[in-house]
Every structure is written in C-alpha cells, then in structure tokens.
Design an enzyme around this catalytic site. Structure first.
Site, PDB file in Angstrom:
ATOM      1  N   ILE A 121      -8.405   3.311  -0.434  1.00 34.42           N
ATOM      2  CA  ILE A 121      -8.058   2.150  -1.262  1.00 34.42           C
ATOM      3  C   ILE A 121      -7.964   0.989  -0.278  1.00 34.42           C
ATOM      4  CG2 ILE A 121      -6.290   1.034  -2.642  1.00 34.42           C
ATOM      5  CD1 ILE A 121      -5.814   3.680  -3.993  1.00 34.42           C
ATOM      6  N   PRO A 122      -8.926   0.058  -0.368  1.00 36.27           N
ATOM      7  CA  PRO A 122      -9.144  -0.895   0.726  1.00 36.27           C
ATOM      8  C   PRO A 122      -8.116  -2.024   0.759  1.00 36.27           C
ATOM      9  CG  PRO A 122     -10.665  -1.344  -1.050  1.00 36.27           C
ATOM     10  CD  PRO A 122      -9.856  -0.153  -1.482  1.00 36.27           C
ATOM     11  N   CYS A 123      -6.872  -1.689   1.112  1.00 34.41           N
ATOM     12  CA  CYS A 123      -5.849  -2.730   1.173  1.00 34.41           C
ATOM     13  C   CYS A 123      -6.132  -3.703   2.312  1.00 34.41           C
ATOM     14  CB  CYS A 123      -4.455  -2.119   1.311  1.00 34.41           C
ATOM     15  SG  CYS A 123      -4.302  -0.975   2.679  1.00 34.41           S
ATOM     16  N   HIS A 124      -7.060  -3.327   3.230  1.00 36.96           N
ATOM     17  CA  HIS A 124      -7.419  -4.280   4.296  1.00 36.96           C
ATOM     18  C   HIS A 124      -8.218  -5.462   3.744  1.00 36.96           C
ATOM     19  CE1 HIS A 124     -10.807  -1.406   4.025  1.00 36.96           C
ATOM     20  NE2 HIS A 124     -11.572  -2.450   4.362  1.00 36.96           N
ATOM     21  N   ARG A 125      -8.705  -5.333   2.490  1.00 40.83           N
ATOM     22  CA  ARG A 125      -9.480  -6.441   1.914  1.00 40.83           C
ATOM     23  C   ARG A 125      -8.597  -7.454   1.197  1.00 40.83           C
ATOM     24  NH1 ARG A 125     -13.721  -2.278  -0.485  1.00 40.83           N
ATOM     25  NH2 ARG A 125     -14.428  -1.445   1.515  1.00 40.83           N
TER      26      ARG A 125
END
Lengths: 226, 258
Positions: free
Chosen positions: B160-164
């Site tokens: 889940i791309p929380c870095h985005r």
C-alpha cells in the site's frame, strides 16, 4: 463412580508444554495448539450451537487470546500454567460473552438447532431408526440443569479430570463429582424414557433396562449422593 | 447395582462420541514470514491465511530476523513461523509497485485506518497526492493529521504505497522507513521530485494546459505531458477555475479548492 479414572493422563503433556513455552514461546504455542485444539473446538462447537464455522472462529479467537496472554507471562508464571483448565476457562468465558452478544445461553444446545438441521423427516424418526445417537444425546443433555450439564460435558465429553472441572467451574471437587453423577443418572433415565432403543444399547450386547428400574436406581442414587 | 454402574459408564462413553471430527487451527493462527527482494533491498513479508499482513524493510530491522519477529508479534499479537517462499504475487507486486488484486489482511485496523489505506492504494505508480487529498477522498476533509498517522501505521508499506502521499507544500513528508527511503522510492518510480520542489519554490502546486484547459497535480501523468509553452502554473484550484480550467478527472485535485 469407580469406573472412571481420576488421574490426569495429560500431566506429561502439560509438563512438556510448560518447558517448551519457557524456552521458545512460538514453538511451545504451536505444540499447545496441536495438543488442545480438539478440546477447545469441542467446547466451542457446543457454545456456538453446533455451527461449525462459528465454532472454528471462536476456537481461533481463544488461542489468539491465549497467545497474547502468554506473551506477558513471566517464566515463573509459565511454569505454573495448567494449560487444559486454563484454555477451557478462556473458551467458556469467550463463548459466554459471544452468546450474551447473540442472546444465546451458554453450553446449551436447543432442540430447535437440531430440528433445523434435519430437513427430511422428524428427529424422533431418525433416532427410532437408530440413525443418530448424537442428536438424541445432544437433545437430552440440553434437558439437564445448567450445572449438571456443564459438569457432565466437561468431564465426559471433554474428558477433563474432576479437579480440572472444579477449577473451571469454580466449585469444590466433591460438588463436581455429585453434579456429574447426578447428571449421568438423569441422562440414563431420560434415555430410557425417550429412546429406549438407544438405552438398550444396540450392538453393544447390553439388555434393555426397564424404565421403572432406572427410575428406582435414580432415586437410590439420589439418596446416596444427597 | 452392577448393571446400573455399567449403564452409567455406557452413557458417559456415548457422551464422548459427541466429540466433533478433527480440526486444524495452526494455519489460521500462525503468520508465515520470509524475505523477498524489493526496489529498496530485501524486505520481510508476513502473511496469514487471508493475505499479506505485515512488511518491514531489512534495513529498518538491521537485517535481524528476531527484531522483525518481535515487531510482528507486538503489532499483530500472533505467533509466526518461517515459510519457504513468499505468498504468490508478492514479488511481482513489489517489483512493479502495483499490488493489483494481491490479498492483504488488514484486520486489527480501525475503519478509518482501513479507509485511508484503501484510498492510498489507488494512487498510481509514479504519482503523488497530498495528505489532504486522501482526507478528502474518504470524506473526512479536516482529518489531515489523522490521515498522516494512519499512514504511519500502515502495516504493509510498499504494497500500500503510503510513500506516494506527500505534503501539499511540495515537501516529501515523513515515512515509516525515513524520508530518504521515501525519496528513493519515488525517484525509482520516476516521480519528478526535483521539478515538484522547484515549482513549490514558486508557490505553484497545480499545473494546467492552455490547450485542454485541464488542471492537474504536477505529478499526474497528464500534467507531465504538457509541453513547456502550454504549461500554466496555479497556486490553488480556485485560481485555476477562475482562469477557466477544470480539474483533471484522473488525479482529481478538485476538492482542494482552498
């Protein structure tokens, strides 16, 4: 009650488990699950009105609750753990909480549960045909007073020792013995009354016990224990 | 009396027959873990019978299996055992940055946290969105800080791309594995990190094209196709609307009108 041994045949397993849990919690827990999942599931199944998916959910919750508790235990406390009564107590407590949430009664299997699950024909026909002892017994145990039913089922279905049943139910061992013995006598009476074919013990070579005789024995037995 | 005792024993034996058939709960109780390669080095991945439930970079636990396992047990309250290989689909999901239909086990999270992660999962590879955008998407426009802490508790970063999710002022913002790893991940996905920074320096947070009259986040792949002569910068969506632009339907900057 001389026919049933009172020693705990699982003491070795409990000792081995305590040592393993102290050494490596996850490895010990894996053993704990292997050793007691059948027991926890058996109780869960009764608590959940014989609904298998619910019972599996409950059994899994019980073990997770146990794991979370074990993580916080000191080595000394792990050394004193009596896993069987401990797990049974957790199962009954969580089962009661679930049952309260759903408005069901603990350790109770109602006749309706079984009738619903028997779409073709009448329960009594099934039993009369000798097809389903389990159903008959479940129905009859539901007729016992709560304390007797809990004691009888923990003692003879879950095969706990009297001492363990006493620990779980929070009453003296003597009381457990008397609940168990009265419960069994009562079951025998109910069986003879409602399912004489089963009471006669097909296949086991036993002879039928006349209802009157059973009633007399129940009275005698009641006097003796009372 | 002997018959009576025998009868009782027989009733007791019949009760024992009420016991159900065998059951095996081990698979339901234990998480399985192993390591797998990712764009930011080896990562530890744990999964249950329902899907991937926990991920940590090897770097973040100093490459120490036991440290990972302690974090896993603290977080999930579950025992774990080693698996021979990761669940199917994890390696390609990490390689591509697109988890697709990879099953995730997000039990133990609040509804709010789960909603935040679900909205975040829809941000495409190579693009970023502000924290407030996530708050808007889950209909909690004022819960910007709560969104940030929910992302900080993301049990499955990378998948889940929380870095985005970055800050509205162009800052890269915080990350579970530190800002440097976040920037490395975004650059690996070819996000125009430097350009976004430069634009923010000029207080430009949205880009529009004067040929289509559509306005986007600067990382939106539509914004990045706008050629220099047709590119218009905006500080707010309201300003863009006044200039006759409409918000992009892909990156949906619409609600951020303030």
């Amino acid at each position: 009650m001389g026919t049933v041994p009172e020693e705990d045949p699982h003491d070795d397993a409990a000792g081995r488990l305590r040592a393993l849990l102290q050494e490596d919690l996850d490895a010990g827990f894996a053993e704990l699950v292997r050793e007691y999942q059948q027991l926890v599931y058996t109780i869960a199944l009764r608590v959940c009105g014989h609904h298998h998916p619910d019972a599996e959910d409950l059994a899994a919750e019980v073990f997770l609750r146990a794991y979370r508790a074990l993580r916080g235990y000191s080595a000394a406390r792990l050394g004193e753990l009596r896993p069987r009564p401990w797990l049974v107590t957790i199962t009954l407590n969580m089962g009661r909480n679930n049952a309260r949430d759903r408005g069901r009664r603990p350790l109770q299997v109602t006749l309706e549960d079984f009738v619903e699950r028997s779409p073709q024909g009448d329960v009594f026909d099934d039993v009369a045909a000798g097809l389903d002892r389990r159903r008959a017994l479940a129905e009859l145990t539901a007729c016992l007073p709560d304390q007797q039913r809990d004691a009888v089922l923990l003692r003879h279905l879950c095969e706990l020792s009297s001492a363990e049943v006493a620990e779980v139910l929070g009453c003296p061992e003597g009381t457990v013995r008397s609940h168990v013995s009265r419960g069994l006598v009562r079951l025998r009476g109910l069986l003879a009354e409602r399912y004489p074919a089963l009471a006669a013990g097909q296949g086991s070579g036993g002879t039928g016990t006349p209802v009157a005789q059973v009633r007399r024995q129940e009275r005698i037995s009641g006097h003796r224990r009372g | 009396m002997a018959t009576g005792e025998d009868d009782l024993a027989r009733v007791a034996r019949m009760l024992a027959e009420l016991a159900p058939g065998p059951v095996d709960l081990t698979g339901r109780l234990f998480a399985q873990w192993c390591t797998v390669g990712s764009p930011v080095g080896e990562v530890y991945v744990a999964s249950t019978d329902r899907g991937v439930c926990y991920l940590r970079t090897g770097e973040s636990v100093g490459g120490d299996d036991q440290r990972f396992l302690e974090q896993l047990r603290d977080r999930l309250g579950r025992p774990a055992r080693r698996a021979a290989r990761p669940p199917a689909g994890v390696a390609p999901a990490l390689r591509s940055g697109r988890p697709g239909r990879l099953p995730l086990d997000l039990r133990g999270l609040s509804d709010f946290e789960r909603a935040v992660l679900e909205a975040t999962a829809r941000i495409p590879v190579g693009e970023t969105r502000p924290y407030r955008w996530v708050a808007e998407r889950i209909a909690r426009p004022t819960a910007v800080r709560a969104v940030a802490s929910a992302l900080g508790r993301n049990p499955v970063p990378l998948l889940i791309p929380c870095h985005r999710v970055t800050r509205a002022n162009g800052d890269i913002g915080g990350y579970v594995f530190g800002g440097q790893v976040k920037e490395r991940l975004l650059r690996l996905e070819d996000v125009n990190v430097d350009e976004v920074n430069d634009l923010a320096g000029e207080h430009v947070y949205f880009l529009g094209s004067d040929t289509t009259n559509i306005v986007c986040f600067p990382t939106c792949h539509h914004a990045r196709r706008i050629t220099e002569p047709h590119r218009q910068g905006f500080r707010t969506i309201a300003q863009a609307r006044r200039a006759g632009y409409r918000p992009c339907k892909h990156c949906k900057p619409a609600e951020l009108a303030a």
